[in-house]
Design a protein around this motif. Structure first.
Motif: not given
Length: 629
Positions: A118-122, A278-286, A359-363, A380-382
């Motif tokens: 909950g804290a990660v995705v809030a 950051v947006f590109l990195l979010i996708g690259l974690q998939a 922030v969600t990614l960092a948390a 789930t956060a991703l």
């Protein structure tokens, strides 16, 4: 070398994708996430494993600092109640709500794990929200609240995450007084460090005039503020935000003009590269996250159910919170631009604009490796970050159009800009009057007055003309001066090739030409935005009325339509814009025109208020008090 090539390749991808998205009018954040996710499954594309240190220390401080520098402290303070209810109240509400949903949907998860999720995705993300909000053009008050919320909510979320991790690592139960103390310590510590950074950097800037040194000082400020905040067990994020807000607000006093220009350009560049990366990195974690979840042995159906339930909970909980908070707690006053109270449409857009991001990614990556179901929580956060970007980000433009929310009007901005220039020039001219009796053998005072008038008339000319195919005087000046600068630069370059003039001298001359050309380029860009946004309603927003404007009628029947009466009488057709006296209906030309008959009419008849006689414009101007209405 491999790392350097990888970073260079990412930068190239970001630049190309953003430029293509601009040309095709596509949301770059969504495209970058999708492209990154697709690329992560392509063979030979290196896997990038982000760590909490890289995101929290390397990416988050400069992004937050850049956003804080651009955030108006005045607007932030005006909307502080809504911002605090979202950044603290909504984050706590979302954390608890998601924890309850996760605990019931994912049977084997513990309460600490559910609260950690909950804290990660809030917390919504300032980068994600404003990147899309500014592109589609929503009311500025909504953007201000989104920015303020996203700048402050990280502290609440990270304190909640730290508490959940601490409880999971011990046999102790949750002590709410300790949680409250932890949050208070983080908030107070972060604020104090931020204020201390402002005092130290501000004192240094009063003694620094070199833009290079000043910009270097600016670049290290967010990192020092973050580390200092964390070292005293406060909120490093809050320290960065407070320092950025205060330094940005005081920059006109603390910095030289050259330093402000250099800092603004540098942070725009850094912010552009980092936020899109950051947006590109979010996708690259998939790929690797999905692979880790597959190896964890958790049933796929449970993972899918948790991801979907968390995403739905995040979206619904925000909507459930904003409406009661708006009507029961916030009760916002009238908007500065429209003079009206925000409607339910504003609240709807505010509730839907809850995109998650860095922030969600960092948390998520801050969750310890030993934490139970860490892989599932990160996935789930991703999914929530990517899902809110795709679902909410892609439908937000449609929702704004459906609710008919007006975007900031460039013509209203031009109107307020002209009025503000007029007031500033009036103050400057009053200062010159104090030196009226000084010796002035070179007629410098007259030249200063003339330049102030030229700037003012150029600002007023943006508001439209009776003959749109004709150039205004300032447009003619800009076109011819740009052509002159091109010829002048070519001449300087020819002289440079001879080697007869020292390189330093040539560079100084070229730099002076560049400064003048950049000012003209900025003027033309703003003029293009203004012409594209021709939806004038005549409001000036923040300029207060005076007694003359209050007493004057909204309009007066014109004696002659479409022409300057005085110019026609003199046999001239060279007026630029037309103004109409609200006392007698006399139509005359503006100060951009050669004869300036509107001003002459005021001095001759002493009628205080005139209004624009241009089609679609409703603004009025008081000659006596230099006020716009």
């Amino acid at each position: 070398m491999h790392l350097v090539l990888l970073l260079a390749a990412m930068a190239v991808v970001v630049i190309v994708v953003v430029e293509v998205c601009r040309r095709l009018d596509l949301p770059a954040p969504i495209v970058l996430v999708a492209l990154g996710a697709a690329a992560s499954f392509v063979p030979h594309v290196p896997q990038i494993h982000l760590t909490a240190e890289v995101v929290l220390v390397g990416l988050l401080p400069p992004l937050l600092y850049s956003a804080a520098l651009q955030t108006s402290l005045v607007d932030f303070n005006a909307n502080r109640r809504a911002i605090l209810l979202l950044s603290i109240g909504l984050v706590a509400f979302t954390t608890v709500g998601v924890a309850v949903v996760a605990y019931n949907v994912f049977p084997t998860i513990t309460w600490p794990g559910a609260f950690a999720l909950g804290a990660v995705v809030a917390p919504p993300d300032a980068v994600s929200a404003t990147a899309i909000a500014r592109r589609i053009g929503i009311p500025r008050r909504i953007v201000t609240i989104l920015e303020g919320e996203s700048l402050l909510n990280d502290a609440t979320a990270l304190v909640a995450l730290r508490t959940a991790i601490g409880v999971a690592g011990s046999a102790a139960t949750v002590s709410w007084p300790l949680v409250g103390w932890d949050f208070l310590r983080a908030a107070v510590g972060g604020v104090l460090v931020g204020i201390a950074m402002y005092v130290v950097v501000g004192a240094a800037r009063r003694r620094v005039t070199d833009p290079v040194i000043d910009t270097s000082l600016s670049l290290i400020t967010p990192f020092v503020a973050y580390v200092a905040g964390e070292r005293i067990e406060g909120s490093g994020v809050l320290a960065v935000v407070i320092a950025g807000l205060l330094l940005g607000h005081r920059s006109p006093v603390l910095q030289t003009a050259s330093s402000r220009i250099a800092e603004r350009l540098n942070w725009r560049t850094i912010s552009f590269v980092l936020e899109n990366s950051v947006f590109l990195l979010i996708g690259l974690q998939a790929r690797w996250i999905i692979a880790d979840v597959a190896d964890s042995g958790v049933p796929r159906s449970d993972v899918v159910e948790l991801c979907v339930a968390t995403f739905v909970a995040v979206v619904v909980l925000r909507l459930v919170w904003v409406f009661p908070a708006r009507y029961l707690l916030v009760r916002p006053g009238p908007d500065n631009e429209t003079g009206k109270h925000p409607s339910w449409q504003h609240t709807t857009v505010l509730g839907w604009a809850g995109m998650r991001g860095v922030v969600t990614l960092a948390a998520a990556f801050a969750i310890p490796v030993s934490f139970e179901y860490r892989e599932v929580l990160i996935l789930t956060a991703l999914v929530v970050a990517a899902g809110t970007l795709f679902v909410q980000g892609s439908t937000l433009p449609w929702l704004v159009r459906r609710l008919k929310l007006p975007a900031p009007d460039p013509r209203e901005d031009a109107l307020a800009r002209a009025a503000l220039f007029e007031k500033a020039s009036a103050a400057g001219l009053d200062y010159l009057e104090l030196h009226r009796d000084d010796q002035d053998p070179y007629d410098v005072l007259s030249e200063l007055r003339r330049r102030a008038e030229q700037r003012n008339t150029a600002a007023w000319e943006r508001l439209g003309g009776t003959r749109p195919d004709d150039e205004t005087p300032s447009e003619t000046y800009a076109r011819l001066r740009l052509d002159m600068l091109k010829v002048e630069r070519e001449k300087v370059l020819k002289v440079r090739s001879t080697g007869a003039i020292p390189h330093e001298v040539v560079s100084d001359v070229l730099g002076s030409l560049d400064v003048e050309e950049s000012m003209l380029d900025i003027r033309n860009e703003r003029l293009a935005e203004y012409e594209e946004g021709y939806t004038v309603s005549g409001r000036a927003g923040t300029i207060a009325l005076c007694e003359h404007l209050h007493a004057a009628p909204r309009d007066k029947e014109s004696r002659v339509e479409g022409v300057c009466e005085d110019c026609v009488e003199e046999g001239l057709t060279t007026w630029v814009h037309l103004r109409r006296c609200l006392s007698c209906g006399h139509t005359a030309c503006c100060d951009s025109s050669p004869r300036r008959h509107a001003t002459a009419h005021f001095h001759g008849e002493h009628h205080p208020v005139m209004r624009s006689a241009e089609p679609g414009e409703e603004w009025r101007w008081c000659f006596v008090d230099s006020r716009l209405g």
